[in-house]
Write an enzyme that holds these catalytic residues in place. Structure first.
Site, PDB file in Angstrom:
ATOM      1  N   SER A   1     129.574 -34.373 -10.825  1.00 15.30           N
ATOM      2  CA  SER A   1     129.459 -32.928 -11.021  1.00 15.30           C
ATOM      3  C   SER A   1     129.947 -32.150  -9.809  1.00 15.30           C
ATOM      4  O   SER A   1     130.085 -30.926  -9.886  1.00 15.30           O
ATOM      5  CB  SER A   1     127.997 -32.555 -11.287  1.00 15.30           C
ATOM      6  OG  SER A   1     127.183 -32.905 -10.178  1.00 15.30           O
TER       7      SER A   1
ATOM      8  N   ASN B   1     129.885 -25.129 -12.413  1.00 18.93           N
ATOM      9  CA  ASN B   1     129.105 -25.064 -11.180  1.00 18.93           C
ATOM     10  C   ASN B   1     129.681 -24.092 -10.165  1.00 18.93           C
ATOM     11  O   ASN B   1     128.985 -23.682  -9.236  1.00 18.93           O
ATOM     12  CB  ASN B   1     128.973 -26.455 -10.560  1.00 18.93           C
ATOM     13  CG  ASN B   1     127.875 -27.261 -11.214  1.00 18.93           C
ATOM     14  OD1 ASN B   1     126.887 -26.712 -11.698  1.00 18.93           O
ATOM     15  ND2 ASN B   1     128.037 -28.569 -11.259  1.00 18.93           N
TER      16      ASN B   1
ATOM     17  N   GLU C   1     133.563 -31.233 -19.280  1.00 21.75           N
ATOM     18  CA  GLU C   1     134.693 -30.811 -18.456  1.00 21.75           C
ATOM     19  C   GLU C   1     135.618 -32.010 -18.226  1.00 21.75           C
ATOM     20  O   GLU C   1     135.186 -33.043 -17.706  1.00 21.75           O
ATOM     21  CB  GLU C   1     134.204 -30.267 -17.111  1.00 21.75           C
ATOM     22  CG  GLU C   1     133.467 -28.943 -17.226  1.00 21.75           C
ATOM     23  CD  GLU C   1     132.941 -28.448 -15.883  1.00 21.75           C
ATOM     24  OE1 GLU C   1     133.008 -27.230 -15.641  1.00 21.75           O
ATOM     25  OE2 GLU C   1     132.459 -29.275 -15.082  1.00 21.75           O
TER      26      GLU C   1
END
Length: 511
Positions: free
Chosen positions: A123, A194, A156
């Site tokens: 991530s 993010n 993603e």
């Protein structure tokens, strides 16, 4: 590019919550799945956990027992990386440490066939860096699921510097075939979600630190006026402050200290105190047994006679608010705008009401020579909102404040008086989200369409930030950001160049 055939064996390294979730998604899509973890018994425990989750669906009538058994039959715990030799796709979901991931993929490259795709669920780490030591870095990409993977739609697809376009397209098609909502992103800090989500937390923390309102009131306004599923403080409590702060710090450091991503001392204090949110029992709220969650501080019912509402100029996107006033029995008088105002001014006798434009009420009252001015906040939908933030200029007296509160309460809106702060609550949050999304598009991180889709599917935003900005008018959003920067004198609020350019040229992000 077509999706991987369901006969393709998928390998998953890491049997924690994310790894097991990814294994479940692949198995439910029809793939044979091999699950591995370095901890003894972890892969078996992960599969047992998948069975438990699916049994809940069977109990609710959403899945047959036969379908459950078919999924479980496709899941196999394996005891070593050598068992991934026949896999066409291997996804890692292990600890977020660059050197550990590099070592793992180095070993997998020697084990898996030349046509196998390698994917990381990272991530926050650079896909380019993870792949840098591989002999064939072109076959590695990011496949970033969101937790819980079987539930959250977004994936993603992250391309590093060396990732072949065909690999990214195959993963995109495969994620779509698995029932997910894929988006393309380049390997930059935070990818899409993010990165673009940082202002949602940062502006809430800034408002709290400035004393604009308490956490419960700010949360309520972003839910009831902004249409977000959760406010920033309850969401940070759910995520965990250690995790949320670490992501913010990671993005901040990766962008060489850009003040747009500056971490909050308020959140750091919670981390240092061990108040990590729900998992520790305390965060911004107290989750211990017997603790009460504080209620938002809404104003008591105001009592004032309401004069007719005079609307100066075209109502534009405030039309639902004006219609709501009519429906509530308020007399509405329409008049031409005085000057070239882009948004209407509302008047109740001597009191002026205006949608915030990023200036504080006292500054705007001085600029526009208004004796009494109350600013109101942005709402996702003025016809459906149930709360609104108000801020009064220093010269606005108590009688005028009562008129303003009584007006919005007549419309069925709970009123939260906040400190006279630039941009209020929802407007400055939305403007900053749109600004970050615009900058991500400008830097080639994603397309405008994928940026908006990622924020809706990944974090359940009520609207994509760029689509929201277009609905408000890019000129208005740019003006709001300019006023915020002028008010604070900080580079943090600088308008993204692409947003500024499109606002000036009257262009759109979505054609």
């Amino acid at each position: 590019m077509s999706a991987l055939d369901t006969h393709t064996v998928v390998g998953v390294v890491g049997a924690g919550a994310m790894g097991a979730g990814i294994a479940q998604v692949a198995a439910q899509a029809g793939h044979p799945v091999r699950l591995y973890d370095t901890r003894d018994g972890a892969a078996e425990a992960g599969i047992a956990g998948i069975r438990q989750q699916l049994e809940k669906r069977v109990a609710k009538g959403k899945l047959t027992q036969e379908a459950l058994e078919a999924v479980i039959d496709r899941l196999s715990p394996v005891t070593g990386l050598d068992d991934f030799a026949g896999c066409g796709l291997v996804v890692e979901a292990i600890v977020e440490r660059l050197e550990v991931k590099r070592e793992l993929f180095g070993r997998l490259e020697a084990i898996c066939g030349e046509d196998a795709i390698l994917a990381s669920n990272t991530s926050s780490l650079s896909i380019t860096s993870i792949a840098a030591n591989l002999e064939r870095p072109a076959r590695l990409a990011g496949l970033h699921f969101f937790n819980p993977a079987p539930v959250m739609k977004l994936v993603e697809i992250v391309s590093g510097l060396a990732t072949e376009a065909s690999i990214a397209e195959t993963l995109y098609a495969t994620a779509s075939a698995w029932g997910k909502t894929p988006v393309h992103a380049s390997s930059t800090p935070g990818f899409i979600v993010n990165r673009v989500a940082r202002p949602f937390y940062a502006e809430g923390l800034r408002l709290l630190q400035e004393g604009a309102a308490d956490a419960a009131t700010l949360d309520a306004l972003l839910r009831q006026a902004g249409g977000f599923r959760m406010g920033p403080f309850e969401l940070m409590d759910l995520i965990g402050h250690d995790v949320n702060y670490a992501v913010t710090r990671s993005v901040f450091d990766a962008y060489y200290g850009d003040t747009r991503f500056e971490p909050s001392l308020v959140q750091l204090a919670l981390v240092e105190a061990g108040r990590l949110g729900r998992k520790s029992g305390q965060g911004f709220y107290d989750y211990r047994d017997g603790a009460d969650k504080p209620a938002p501080r809404f104003a008591a019912p105001a009592h004032a006679d309401l004069p007719p509402l005079v609307v100066e100029g075209e109502a534009g996107f405030l039309a639902p608010l004006v219609e709501r006033a009519r429906a509530a029995g308020v007399e509405v008088v329409q008049r031409p705008a005085q000057g070239a105002a882009a948004l209407p001014t509302l008047r109740l006798g001597e009191l002026s009401l205006a949608l915030s434009d990023g200036r504080c009420a006292s500054e705007r009252a001085a600029d526009e020579r208004r004796e009494g001015l109350v600013l109101f906040d942005l709402c996702l939908d003025y016809a459906e909102a149930s709360a609104i933030a108000l801020a009064a200029s220093a010269a606005t007296d108590e009688a005028q404040r009562a008129v303003a509160a009584a007006f919005f309460q007549r419309l069925g809106l709970a009123v939260a008086w906040i400190d006279d702060t630039p941009g209020l609550v929802v407007l400055r949050t939305v403007a900053m989200l749109a600004n970050e999304a615009a900058d991500a598009v400008h830097q080639g991180v994603c397309s405008a369409a994928d940026g908006d889709l990622a924020m809706r599917a990944g974090v359940n935003y009520p609207r994509g930030p760029l689509a929201w900005a277009e609905a408000l008018g890019l000129g208005y959003v740019h003006r709001t950001l300019t006023h915020l920067q002028q008010s604070y004198g900080q580079d943090r609020y600088r308008a993204a160049f692409l947003l500024r350019r499109k606002a000036i040229a009257e262009e759109r992000f979505h054609e």
